[in-house]
Design an enzyme around this catalytic site. Structure first.
Site, PDB file in Angstrom:
ATOM      1  N   ARG A  41       0.793  -1.236   0.000  1.00  0.00           N
ATOM      2  CA  ARG A  41       0.000   0.000   0.000  1.00  0.00           C
ATOM      3  C   ARG A  41       0.822   1.281   0.000  1.00  0.00           C
ATOM      4  O   ARG A  41       0.247   2.360  -0.008  1.00  0.00           O
ATOM      5  CB  ARG A  41      -0.956   0.002   1.207  1.00  0.00           C
ATOM      6  N   HIS A 123       1.705 -15.065   7.566  1.00  0.00           N
ATOM      7  CA  HIS A 123       1.174 -15.167   6.202  1.00  0.00           C
ATOM      8  C   HIS A 123       1.946 -16.173   5.364  1.00  0.00           C
ATOM      9  O   HIS A 123       1.897 -16.123   4.143  1.00  0.00           O
ATOM     10  CB  HIS A 123       1.162 -13.795   5.534  1.00  0.00           C
ATOM     11  N   CYS A 158       0.855 -37.535  -5.568  1.00  0.00           N
ATOM     12  CA  CYS A 158      -0.564 -37.712  -5.905  1.00  0.00           C
ATOM     13  C   CYS A 158      -0.983 -36.927  -7.139  1.00  0.00           C
ATOM     14  O   CYS A 158      -2.131 -37.037  -7.571  1.00  0.00           O
ATOM     15  CB  CYS A 158      -1.434 -37.330  -4.708  1.00  0.00           C
TER      16      CYS A 158
HETATM   17  P1  CNA Z   1       1.281  -2.554   3.809  1.00  0.00           P
HETATM   18  O1  CNA Z   1      -0.172  -2.412   4.045  1.00  0.00           O
HETATM   19  O2  CNA Z   1       1.800  -2.429   2.395  1.00  0.00           O
HETATM   20  O3  CNA Z   1       1.997  -1.460   4.762  1.00  0.00           O
HETATM   21  C1  CNA Z   1       3.371  -1.212   4.706  1.00  0.00           C
HETATM   22  C2  CNA Z   1       3.597   0.116   5.386  1.00  0.00           C
HETATM   23  O4  CNA Z   1       4.985   0.351   5.487  1.00  0.00           O
HETATM   24  C3  CNA Z   1       2.999   1.317   4.623  1.00  0.00           C
HETATM   25  O5  CNA Z   1       2.341   2.162   5.542  1.00  0.00           O
HETATM   26  C4  CNA Z   1       4.227   2.004   4.023  1.00  0.00           C
HETATM   27  O6  CNA Z   1       4.047   3.383   3.817  1.00  0.00           O
HETATM   28  C5  CNA Z   1       5.256   1.700   5.102  1.00  0.00           C
HETATM   29  N1  CNA Z   1       6.646   1.723   4.653  1.00  0.00           N
HETATM   30  C6  CNA Z   1       7.162   1.371   3.453  1.00  0.00           C
HETATM   31  N2  CNA Z   1       8.499   1.439   3.462  1.00  0.00           N
HETATM   32  C7  CNA Z   1       8.852   1.883   4.711  1.00  0.00           C
HETATM   33  C8  CNA Z   1      10.098   2.142   5.331  1.00  0.00           C
HETATM   34  N3  CNA Z   1      11.265   1.989   4.684  1.00  0.00           N
HETATM   35  N4  CNA Z   1      10.085   2.564   6.626  1.00  0.00           N
HETATM   36  C9  CNA Z   1       8.924   2.740   7.299  1.00  0.00           C
HETATM   37  N5  CNA Z   1       7.711   2.487   6.753  1.00  0.00           N
HETATM   38  C10 CNA Z   1       7.684   2.054   5.466  1.00  0.00           C
HETATM   39  O7  CNA Z   1       1.858  -3.914   4.357  1.00  0.00           O
HETATM   40  P2  CNA Z   1       1.484  -4.687   5.699  1.00  0.00           P
HETATM   41  O8  CNA Z   1       2.629  -5.563   5.956  1.00  0.00           O
HETATM   42  O9  CNA Z   1       0.947  -3.801   6.742  1.00  0.00           O
HETATM   43  O10 CNA Z   1       0.243  -5.540   5.164  1.00  0.00           O
HETATM   44  C11 CNA Z   1       0.265  -6.835   5.279  1.00  0.00           C
HETATM   45  C12 CNA Z   1       0.446  -7.584   3.952  1.00  0.00           C
HETATM   46  C13 CNA Z   1       1.599  -7.130   3.121  1.00  0.00           C
HETATM   47  C14 CNA Z   1       0.739  -8.998   4.259  1.00  0.00           C
HETATM   48  O11 CNA Z   1      -0.225  -9.805   3.645  1.00  0.00           O
HETATM   49  C15 CNA Z   1       2.126  -9.309   3.672  1.00  0.00           C
HETATM   50  O12 CNA Z   1       2.214 -10.656   3.319  1.00  0.00           O
HETATM   51  C16 CNA Z   1       2.204  -8.421   2.523  1.00  0.00           C
HETATM   52  N6  CNA Z   1       3.500  -8.136   1.894  1.00  0.00           N
HETATM   53  C17 CNA Z   1       4.657  -8.727   2.315  1.00  0.00           C
HETATM   54  C18 CNA Z   1       5.859  -8.427   1.698  1.00  0.00           C
HETATM   55  C19 CNA Z   1       7.131  -9.093   2.145  1.00  0.00           C
HETATM   56  O13 CNA Z   1       7.114 -10.273   2.502  1.00  0.00           O
HETATM   57  N7  CNA Z   1       8.236  -8.357   2.182  1.00  0.00           N
HETATM   58  C20 CNA Z   1       5.890  -7.498   0.648  1.00  0.00           C
HETATM   59  C21 CNA Z   1       4.675  -6.918   0.215  1.00  0.00           C
HETATM   60  C22 CNA Z   1       3.493  -7.244   0.861  1.00  0.00           C
END
Ligand code: CNA
Length: 273
Positions: A41, A123, A158
């Site tokens: 996001r 996840h 399977c």
């Molecule tokens: P999200 O909703 O995308 O939130 C990520 C947050 O981190 C956002 O508010 C960004 O603005 C913020 N952000 C980005 N970069 C930085 C940084 N360098 N420093 C500080 N803040 C930052 O992702 P969530 O993890 O909250 O949502 C959960 C989802 C994302 C899960 O289902 C995960 O599996 C999924 N996901 C995982 C990965 C991974 O494994 N690296 C990558 C993308 C999505």
């Protein structure tokens, strides 16, 4: 708090961690963006390139070939990436017994690569594939090779369809991971949320449950957070704020802060090849 710089909040957050008995971390995609993995996001988020419905279990069952192709590129890229100072700082705090567990929504395995041990993957993981018919699991390479050869990946026992062992939209979370995460949430006195928008449920309920039982919540995140649970909100890149928080916490405990930034040190050089 207006006019306050994020650096000013490191000390009060470190004080909470230093006097905690059972601190835990909840991490999201934001801790891994500095390693080169886009979040969902954020401004460079994945949803701006690929619509989120393509990562639902219903869409996968209808179009497994197309979804495996999407994962092929993504998983190959993730496998080659390195942890960044966000992961190293959390690993160091765990090795110094400050953090008791790291609950992550990430599937990228970077916490473990940085040395974290008690990692709860809510996840799933990109490292495995699972047979939808018999439940056998395989190293992801086994499935990716079949995709590269233009075939649907199948179970060698399977013949069932293989699915990446990541939780897709519409699927339940792994029961053991969920139970362990809530076990820690109920015992915690400090929850350090890092790099998560707290949009996705039930992971976002971890700080809510902990706070209802008296825990303090520290959030380190850039951008919008969907739940108003923070006692301290540090709006900064996790790869800068977490090592600083680690150093300050260890200093308060009378310990060396070495290792909080990982092998690249505070300059961050050599993070990515
Ligand atoms: P999200 O909703 O995308 O939130 C990520 C947050 O981190 C956002 O508010 C960004 O603005 C913020 N952000 C980005 N970069 C930085 C940084 N360098 N420093 C500080 N803040 C930052 O992702 P969530 O993890 O909250 O949502 C959960 C989802 C994302 C899960 O289902 C995960 O599996 C999924 N996901 C995982 C990965 C991974 O494994 N690296 C990558 C993308 C999505």
């Amino acid at each position: 708090m207006s006019g306050e710089k994020w650096e000013d909040l490191i000390r009060p957050a470190a004080e909470l961690l230093a006097k905690s008995r059972h601190a835990i971390a909840l991490t999201g995609a934001g801790v891994s963006t500095a390693s080169g993995i886009p979040d969902f996001r954020g401004p460079q988020g994945l949803w701006r390139k690929i619509p989120s419905y393509k990562f639902s279990i219903d869409y996968f069952l209808e179009n497994p070939g197309e979804v495996w192709e999407l994962y092929l590129q993504r998983f190959r890229a993730i496998g080659a990436l390195k942890p960044n100072p966000s992961h190293y700082a959390l690993a160091k705090l765990e090795s110094e017994s400050v953090l008791k567990a790291i609950i992550t929504q990430n599937i990228d395995g970077l916490h473990q690569k940085a040395g974290s041990r008690n990692v709860i993957e809510l996840h799933g993981t990109f490292k495995k594939a699972v047979c939808l018919q018999c439940g056998r699991t395989y190293p992801i390479e086994y499935a990716l090779r079949q995709v590269e050869e233009g075939r649907l990946p199948r179970c060698e026992y399977c013949g069932g369809l293989l699915k990446p062992a990541v939780v897709m939209f519409g699927e339940p979370l792994p029961a053991v991971a969920l139970t362990r995460a809530f076990f820690h949430a109920e015992r915690s006195d400090v929850v350090l949320v890092a790099g998560s928008s707290l949009y996705v449920s039930p992971a976002n309920q971890i700080p809510v449950i902990a706070k209802a039982r008296g825990a303090k919540v520290i959030i380190v995140n850039l951008g919008e957070v969907y739940l108003d649970v923070a006692d301290i909100k540090i709006e900064a890149p996790t790869e800068k704020a977490l090592p600083r928080l680690c150093e300050e916490t260890l200093r308060l405990l009378g310990k060396e802060g070495e290792g909080c930034w990982g092998p690249g040190g505070a300059s961050g050089e050599g993070l990515q090849d």
